[in-house]
Scaffold this active site. Structure first.
Site, PDB file in Angstrom:
ATOM      1  N   LYS A  41       0.801  -1.131  -0.080  1.00 36.14           N
ATOM      2  CA  LYS A  41       0.052   0.027  -0.020  1.00 36.14           C
ATOM      3  C   LYS A  41       0.937   1.379  -0.072  1.00 36.14           C
ATOM      4  CE  LYS A  41      -3.572  -2.040   2.953  1.00 36.14           C
ATOM      5  NZ  LYS A  41      -4.111  -1.788   4.341  1.00 36.14           N
ATOM      6  N   GLY A  42       2.009   1.334   0.560  1.00 33.50           N
ATOM      7  CA  GLY A  42       2.894   2.396   0.820  1.00 33.50           C
ATOM      8  C   GLY A  42       2.961   3.281  -0.204  1.00 33.50           C
ATOM      9  N   GLU A  96       7.803   2.477  -5.771  1.00 34.48           N
ATOM     10  CA  GLU A  96       8.003   2.008  -4.470  1.00 34.48           C
ATOM     11  C   GLU A  96       8.008   3.065  -3.319  1.00 34.48           C
ATOM     12  OE1 GLU A  96       7.438  -0.264  -2.537  1.00 34.48           O
ATOM     13  OE2 GLU A  96       9.000  -1.480  -1.859  1.00 34.48           O
ATOM     14  N   ASP A 100      14.481  -0.891   0.925  1.00 35.63           N
ATOM     15  CA  ASP A 100      15.277  -1.026   2.132  1.00 35.63           C
ATOM     16  C   ASP A 100      16.464  -2.515   2.041  1.00 35.63           C
ATOM     17  OD1 ASP A 100      16.095  -1.399   5.041  1.00 35.63           O
ATOM     18  OD2 ASP A 100      14.137  -2.388   5.609  1.00 35.63           O
ATOM     19  N   PHE A 149      13.285   4.265  10.951  1.00 40.50           N
ATOM     20  CA  PHE A 149      11.914   3.807  10.783  1.00 40.50           C
ATOM     21  C   PHE A 149      11.290   5.125  10.297  1.00 40.50           C
ATOM     22  CE2 PHE A 149       7.833   2.073  10.399  1.00 40.50           C
ATOM     23  CZ  PHE A 149       8.133   0.879   9.664  1.00 40.50           C
ATOM     24  N   ASP A 156       3.484   3.546   6.650  1.00 40.31           N
ATOM     25  CA  ASP A 156       3.087   3.343   7.702  1.00 40.31           C
ATOM     26  C   ASP A 156       3.774   2.566   8.771  1.00 40.31           C
ATOM     27  OD1 ASP A 156       3.104   0.594   6.350  1.00 40.31           O
ATOM     28  OD2 ASP A 156       1.722  -0.148   7.932  1.00 40.31           O
TER      29      ASP A 156
HETATM   30  P1  IMP Z   1      12.284  -4.493   1.453  1.00 39.05           P
HETATM   31  O1  IMP Z   1      12.122  -5.772   0.645  1.00 39.05           O
HETATM   32  O2  IMP Z   1      13.555  -4.839   2.842  1.00 39.05           O
HETATM   33  O3  IMP Z   1      13.355  -3.547   0.630  1.00 39.05           O
HETATM   34  O4  IMP Z   1      11.251  -4.002   1.999  1.00 39.05           O
HETATM   35  C1  IMP Z   1      10.708  -2.877   1.553  1.00 39.05           C
HETATM   36  C2  IMP Z   1       9.438  -2.682   2.200  1.00 39.05           C
HETATM   37  O5  IMP Z   1       9.562  -2.722   3.780  1.00 39.05           O
HETATM   38  C3  IMP Z   1       8.955  -1.313   1.949  1.00 39.05           C
HETATM   39  O6  IMP Z   1       8.300  -1.472   0.784  1.00 39.05           O
HETATM   40  C4  IMP Z   1       8.021  -1.032   3.145  1.00 39.05           C
HETATM   41  O7  IMP Z   1       6.611  -1.232   2.717  1.00 39.05           O
HETATM   42  C5  IMP Z   1       8.746  -1.291   4.188  1.00 39.05           C
HETATM   43  N1  IMP Z   1       9.681  -0.575   5.015  1.00 39.05           N
HETATM   44  C6  IMP Z   1      11.008  -0.604   4.986  1.00 39.05           C
HETATM   45  N2  IMP Z   1      11.266   0.255   5.638  1.00 39.05           N
HETATM   46  C7  IMP Z   1      10.223   1.063   6.171  1.00 39.05           C
HETATM   47  C8  IMP Z   1      10.183   2.099   6.838  1.00 39.05           C
HETATM   48  O8  IMP Z   1      11.243   2.624   7.236  1.00 39.05           O
HETATM   49  N3  IMP Z   1       8.920   2.498   7.104  1.00 39.05           N
HETATM   50  C9  IMP Z   1       7.840   2.019   6.517  1.00 39.05           C
HETATM   51  N4  IMP Z   1       8.051   0.999   5.951  1.00 39.05           N
HETATM   52  C10 IMP Z   1       9.120   0.409   5.546  1.00 39.05           C
HETATM   53 MG    MG Z   2       6.467  -0.828   0.166  1.00 38.43          MG
END
Ligand code: IMP
Ligand code: MG
Length: 175
Positions: A41-42, A96, A100, A149, A156
């Site tokens: 959703k982000g 996106e 992360d 974070f 969210d």
């Molecule tokens: P990745 O697969 O670890 O790159 O995850 C990315 C997903 O984790 C993002 O699309 C976000 O939905 C969530 N995420 C990672 N860091 C944060 C943050 O600081 N705040 C909110 N959501 C996060």
């Molecule tokens: Mg995301």
């Protein structure tokens, strides 16, 4: 457990940066069939603003991913919502919220690039560089941070704070 929010990126700074990204994307995709693929959703707020800063008549689609396995030991990712448009021969730009570890984007790029798209690139609002586990890199990044974070502007924490107009760092007491 008390939590506090510290504003990192105010709304007007985001607006200006999204306009810059839109101008860059418009130039790069001029005369190309472009589909913006928002990751739910982000990314919903970012995608809505970015789409209005892009001069190319891009089509819009969405995907949603979820991880399975234990919370602290995720085993894998799966689509809970796939694209609905035909993507063969179109240029896909994944939109996106935060890059992360890169695991989600590695999964998406691999799944979508096997389906005949002309290209698959990534635009992330925030490139959070400190915890990367994959070789994924953003083709377009709004802001770079090392860690923390973040919430607001679509992001969210347990479904809270998505409606904040700026980006805030969430700090929980004792962490
Ligand atoms: P990745 O697969 O670890 O790159 O995850 C990315 C997903 O984790 C993002 O699309 C976000 O939905 C969530 N995420 C990672 N860091 C944060 C943050 O600081 N705040 C909110 N959501 C996060
Ligand atoms: Mg995301």
């Amino acid at each position: 457990m008390a939590a506090c929010l510290r504003e990192l990126i105010p709304a007007q700074t985001i607006r200006a940066r999204v306009a810059e990204l839109g101008a860059q994307i418009s130039a790069d995709y001029r005369d190309k069939p472009l589909i913006l693929v928002g990751v739910l959703k982000g990314a919903f707020v970012f995608l809505a603003d970015l789409a209005r800063e892009i001069a190319v008549d891009a089509r819009i689609d969405f995907v949603r991913l979820s991880s399975y396995g234990m919370k602290d030991r995720p085993q894998g990712l799966k689509f809970t919502m796939d694209v609905s448009l035909p993507i063969a021969d179109s240029h896909l730009l994944l939109v996106e919220d935060i890059l992360d570890t890169g695991r989600s984007m590695a999964f998406l790029q691999e799944r979508l690039s096997g389906r005949g798209a002309a290209s698959v690139k990534l635009c992330t609002l925030v490139d959070k560089t400190g915890r990367r586990e994959t070789r994924v890199r953003a083709d377009y990044a709004g802001f770079r941070v090392d860690c923390g974070f973040l919430v607001g502007y679509g992001l969210d924490y347990a479904e809270a704070h998505r409606g904040l107009p700026g980006i805030f760092e969430l700090k929980v007491d004792g962490q």
